[in-house]
Design a protein around this motif. Sequence first.
Motif, PDB file in Angstrom:
ATOM      1  N   ASN A 141       0.831  -1.197   0.000  1.00  0.00           N
ATOM      2  CA  ASN A 141       0.000   0.000   0.000  1.00  0.00           C
ATOM      3  C   ASN A 141       0.866   1.248   0.000  1.00  0.00           C
ATOM      4  OD1 ASN A 141       0.233   1.186   2.835  1.00  0.00           O
ATOM      5  ND2 ASN A 141      -0.342  -0.937   3.319  1.00  0.00           N
ATOM      6  N   TYR A 142       0.214   2.361  -0.267  1.00  0.00           N
ATOM      7  CA  TYR A 142       0.924   3.623  -0.444  1.00  0.00           C
ATOM      8  C   TYR A 142       0.825   4.507   0.795  1.00  0.00           C
ATOM      9  CZ  TYR A 142       1.341   2.360  -5.368  1.00  0.00           C
ATOM     10  OH  TYR A 142       1.660   1.725  -6.544  1.00  0.00           O
ATOM     11  N   GLY A 143       0.713   3.868   1.974  1.00  0.00           N
ATOM     12  CA  GLY A 143       0.660   4.608   3.220  1.00  0.00           C
ATOM     13  C   GLY A 143      -0.733   5.024   3.635  1.00  0.00           C
ATOM     14  N   ASP A 144      -1.733   4.601   2.842  1.00  0.00           N
ATOM     15  CA  ASP A 144      -3.115   4.981   3.172  1.00  0.00           C
ATOM     16  C   ASP A 144      -3.910   3.817   3.749  1.00  0.00           C
ATOM     17  OD1 ASP A 144      -3.268   3.416   0.944  1.00  0.00           O
ATOM     18  OD2 ASP A 144      -4.155   4.913  -0.370  1.00  0.00           O
ATOM     19  N   GLY A 145      -3.232   2.686   3.979  1.00  0.00           N
ATOM     20  CA  GLY A 145      -3.903   1.530   4.566  1.00  0.00           C
ATOM     21  C   GLY A 145      -4.609   0.638   3.571  1.00  0.00           C
ATOM     22  N   LEU A 146      -4.677   1.053   2.307  1.00  0.00           N
ATOM     23  CA  LEU A 146      -5.314   0.236   1.278  1.00  0.00           C
ATOM     24  C   LEU A 146      -4.265  -0.655   0.622  1.00  0.00           C
ATOM     25  CD1 LEU A 146      -7.677   2.773  -0.543  1.00  0.00           C
ATOM     26  CD2 LEU A 146      -8.356   0.883   0.948  1.00  0.00           C
ATOM     27  N   ASN A 147      -4.419  -1.958   0.769  1.00  0.00           N
ATOM     28  CA  ASN A 147      -3.514  -2.886   0.096  1.00  0.00           C
ATOM     29  C   ASN A 147      -3.944  -3.051  -1.359  1.00  0.00           C
ATOM     30  OD1 ASN A 147      -1.559  -3.615   1.998  1.00  0.00           O
ATOM     31  ND2 ASN A 147      -3.015  -4.945   3.049  1.00  0.00           N
ATOM     32  N   PHE A 148      -2.996  -2.827  -2.247  1.00  0.00           N
ATOM     33  CA  PHE A 148      -3.265  -2.933  -3.677  1.00  0.00           C
ATOM     34  C   PHE A 148      -2.869  -4.322  -4.178  1.00  0.00           C
ATOM     35  CE2 PHE A 148      -3.712   1.481  -3.137  1.00  0.00           C
ATOM     36  CZ  PHE A 148      -4.318   2.012  -4.261  1.00  0.00           C
ATOM     37  N   SER A 149      -3.671  -4.828  -5.131  1.00  0.00           N
ATOM     38  CA  SER A 149      -3.392  -6.115  -5.762  1.00  0.00           C
ATOM     39  C   SER A 149      -3.223  -5.917  -7.269  1.00  0.00           C
ATOM     40  CB  SER A 149      -4.528  -7.109  -5.512  1.00  0.00           C
ATOM     41  OG  SER A 149      -4.657  -7.396  -4.139  1.00  0.00           O
ATOM     42  N   ALA A 150      -2.514  -6.850  -7.885  1.00  0.00           N
ATOM     43  CA  ALA A 150      -2.333  -6.821  -9.342  1.00  0.00           C
ATOM     44  C   ALA A 150      -2.517  -8.221  -9.902  1.00  0.00           C
ATOM     45  CB  ALA A 150      -0.948  -6.299  -9.699  1.00  0.00           C
ATOM     46  N   ALA A 151      -3.096  -8.292 -11.092  1.00  0.00           N
ATOM     47  CA  ALA A 151      -3.244  -9.563 -11.823  1.00  0.00           C
ATOM     48  C   ALA A 151      -3.162  -9.254 -13.307  1.00  0.00           C
ATOM     49  CB  ALA A 151      -4.566 -10.238 -11.492  1.00  0.00           C
ATOM     50  N   SER A 152      -2.564 -10.151 -14.068  1.00  0.00           N
ATOM     51  CA  SER A 152      -2.433  -9.916 -15.507  1.00  0.00           C
ATOM     52  C   SER A 152      -3.793  -9.980 -16.190  1.00  0.00           C
ATOM     53  CB  SER A 152      -1.483 -10.932 -16.135  1.00  0.00           C
ATOM     54  OG  SER A 152      -1.888 -12.262 -15.844  1.00  0.00           O
ATOM     55  N   VAL A 153      -3.924  -9.195 -17.252  1.00  0.00           N
ATOM     56  CA  VAL A 153      -5.145  -9.163 -18.055  1.00  0.00           C
ATOM     57  C   VAL A 153      -5.032 -10.253 -19.119  1.00  0.00           C
ATOM     58  CG1 VAL A 153      -6.570  -7.784 -19.601  1.00  0.00           C
ATOM     59  CG2 VAL A 153      -5.412  -6.699 -17.650  1.00  0.00           C
ATOM     60  N   ALA A 154      -5.872 -11.263 -19.001  1.00  0.00           N
ATOM     61  CA  ALA A 154      -5.799 -12.405 -19.922  1.00  0.00           C
ATOM     62  C   ALA A 154      -5.977 -11.961 -21.364  1.00  0.00           C
ATOM     63  CB  ALA A 154      -6.861 -13.440 -19.551  1.00  0.00           C
ATOM     64  N   GLY A 155      -5.130 -12.499 -22.240  1.00  0.00           N
ATOM     65  CA  GLY A 155      -5.254 -12.242 -23.665  1.00  0.00           C
ATOM     66  C   GLY A 155      -4.608 -10.967 -24.153  1.00  0.00           C
ATOM     67  N   SER A 156      -4.018 -10.170 -23.263  1.00  0.00           N
ATOM     68  CA  SER A 156      -3.392  -8.927 -23.701  1.00  0.00           C
ATOM     69  C   SER A 156      -2.135  -9.222 -24.513  1.00  0.00           C
ATOM     70  CB  SER A 156      -3.027  -8.053 -22.500  1.00  0.00           C
ATOM     71  OG  SER A 156      -2.245  -6.942 -22.896  1.00  0.00           O
ATOM     72  N   ALA A 157      -1.962  -8.500 -25.621  1.00  0.00           N
ATOM     73  CA  ALA A 157      -0.762  -8.653 -26.445  1.00  0.00           C
ATOM     74  C   ALA A 157       0.482  -8.164 -25.726  1.00  0.00           C
ATOM     75  CB  ALA A 157      -0.936  -7.890 -27.753  1.00  0.00           C
ATOM     76  N   ASP A 158       0.305  -7.398 -24.652  1.00  0.00           N
ATOM     77  CA  ASP A 158       1.451  -6.887 -23.893  1.00  0.00           C
ATOM     78  C   ASP A 158       2.061  -7.951 -22.974  1.00  0.00           C
ATOM     79  OD1 ASP A 158       1.073  -4.421 -25.061  1.00  0.00           O
ATOM     80  OD2 ASP A 158      -0.180  -3.679 -23.431  1.00  0.00           O
ATOM     81  N   ASN A 159       1.369  -9.061 -22.801  1.00  0.00           N
ATOM     82  CA  ASN A 159       1.856 -10.129 -21.913  1.00  0.00           C
ATOM     83  C   ASN A 159       2.856 -11.006 -22.664  1.00  0.00           C
ATOM     84  OD1 ASN A 159      -0.004  -9.140 -20.082  1.00  0.00           O
ATOM     85  ND2 ASN A 159      -1.519 -10.717 -20.489  1.00  0.00           N
ATOM     86  N   GLN A 160       4.098 -10.552 -22.752  1.00  0.00           N
ATOM     87  CA  GLN A 160       5.081 -11.312 -23.519  1.00  0.00           C
ATOM     88  C   GLN A 160       6.500 -10.910 -23.156  1.00  0.00           C
ATOM     89  OE1 GLN A 160       5.132 -10.426 -27.733  1.00  0.00           O
ATOM     90  NE2 GLN A 160       4.717  -8.260 -27.419  1.00  0.00           N
ATOM     91  N   VAL A 161       7.394 -11.865 -23.370  1.00  0.00           N
ATOM     92  CA  VAL A 161       8.815 -11.557 -23.376  1.00  0.00           C
ATOM     93  C   VAL A 161       9.274 -11.524 -24.822  1.00  0.00           C
ATOM     94  CG1 VAL A 161       9.371 -12.495 -21.092  1.00  0.00           C
ATOM     95  CG2 VAL A 161       9.396 -14.020 -23.074  1.00  0.00           C
ATOM     96  N   LEU A 162      10.233 -10.652 -25.109  1.00  0.00           N
ATOM     97  CA  LEU A 162      10.868 -10.589 -26.420  1.00  0.00           C
ATOM     98  C   LEU A 162      12.347 -10.867 -26.199  1.00  0.00           C
ATOM     99  CD1 LEU A 162       9.119  -7.421 -27.907  1.00  0.00           C
ATOM    100  CD2 LEU A 162       8.576  -9.831 -28.357  1.00  0.00           C
ATOM    101  N   PRO A 163      12.736 -12.139 -26.268  1.00  0.00           N
ATOM    102  CA  PRO A 163      14.119 -12.504 -25.934  1.00  0.00           C
ATOM    103  C   PRO A 163      15.170 -11.826 -26.802  1.00  0.00           C
ATOM    104  CG  PRO A 163      12.713 -14.445 -25.911  1.00  0.00           C
ATOM    105  CD  PRO A 163      11.902 -13.337 -26.496  1.00  0.00           C
ATOM    106  N   CYS A 164      14.820 -11.518 -28.050  1.00  0.00           N
ATOM    107  CA  CYS A 164      15.803 -10.823 -28.894  1.00  0.00           C
ATOM    108  C   CYS A 164      16.137  -9.444 -28.328  1.00  0.00           C
ATOM    109  CB  CYS A 164      15.283 -10.673 -30.310  1.00  0.00           C
ATOM    110  SG  CYS A 164      15.174 -12.219 -31.232  1.00  0.00           S
ATOM    111  N   GLN A 165      15.145  -8.806 -27.702  1.00  0.00           N
ATOM    112  CA  GLN A 165      15.342  -7.478 -27.127  1.00  0.00           C
ATOM    113  C   GLN A 165      15.575  -7.516 -25.615  1.00  0.00           C
ATOM    114  OE1 GLN A 165      12.518  -7.955 -29.366  1.00  0.00           O
ATOM    115  NE2 GLN A 165      13.957  -7.355 -30.951  1.00  0.00           N
TER     116      GLN A 165
END
Length: 292
Positions: A242-266
Amino acid sequence: MKKLLIYSLAVLSFMASCRKSDNPKLEGVERVPLPQLTVNATADQVIKSDAPDAFVGKFTVGLYFPDDVKPSKMDIVVIKNGDQKNVQVLQSNVTTFPTEITVRGTQFKSLFGNVSSILGDSYTIGANITTQDGKVYPAFSGVANQNNSNIASLAGATPTITYGALCGFHMEDYGAIGSTVPYTVVADGWQDYAVGSTIPVKIIDATHLSFVYGVTDNVQPIVITIDPATNKTSVTKQVYGNYGDGLNFSAASVAGSADNQVLPCQLTVGVRLAHTSSAGSYGSFTITLKKK
């Protein structure tokens, strides 16, 4: 309303003037089976450009409408890099549906000039259909009667599949297992980090790495999972602090997003994350990191 009345009268007049003899005889409409190609997720999903001949893919040839009319046979064909003028046969005379087919990198090599795949090459596979009365509907053609045209609206239809040659993922290229490595922030839609800044990334094991966001309390690493078979990334929903306000933030990947990838060449790793807390949802944002 007035215009509508005029148009309606014109249509009625046209219909009244038409005679059966004025219309050309329509040819019979033939029902053509639609092939359904399904990639086997347990086999190779991509061709690794550093070892293209080692590729072993598997896919199933079935029918989108399995209870409808059956073909006399299907010939499974492939084109390279979208060139429909050079269609090669992978397997002929498939008459049982579904049928599983194995395709190898060495087979692609022998079919297309005895040249191994290189980075960026792609192979699209389809089926030439021979109907019960002997008519052939090709998978790839620059003219009409292609069997997979105009079916985009059919949910889940996959008359063709494509294998592409990508840089192979090896975690050692991203950093030694167990080490913490400096990475450059390429993009951070969540805006905890400025583009171009440097942050530490933990290399956990052969398929996991992690980073932390700019939270101040209850700081937890966000663990990114990498699938070496597909170069895809994912994050299971997890609290990252959390950012000091007591709210715990969570994250999860968005299924099917084209941004979910590694590019090993780069040497980049990206993932689109949906951010939430007990107060609600904050939207989804992409973070992309590159090894320095």
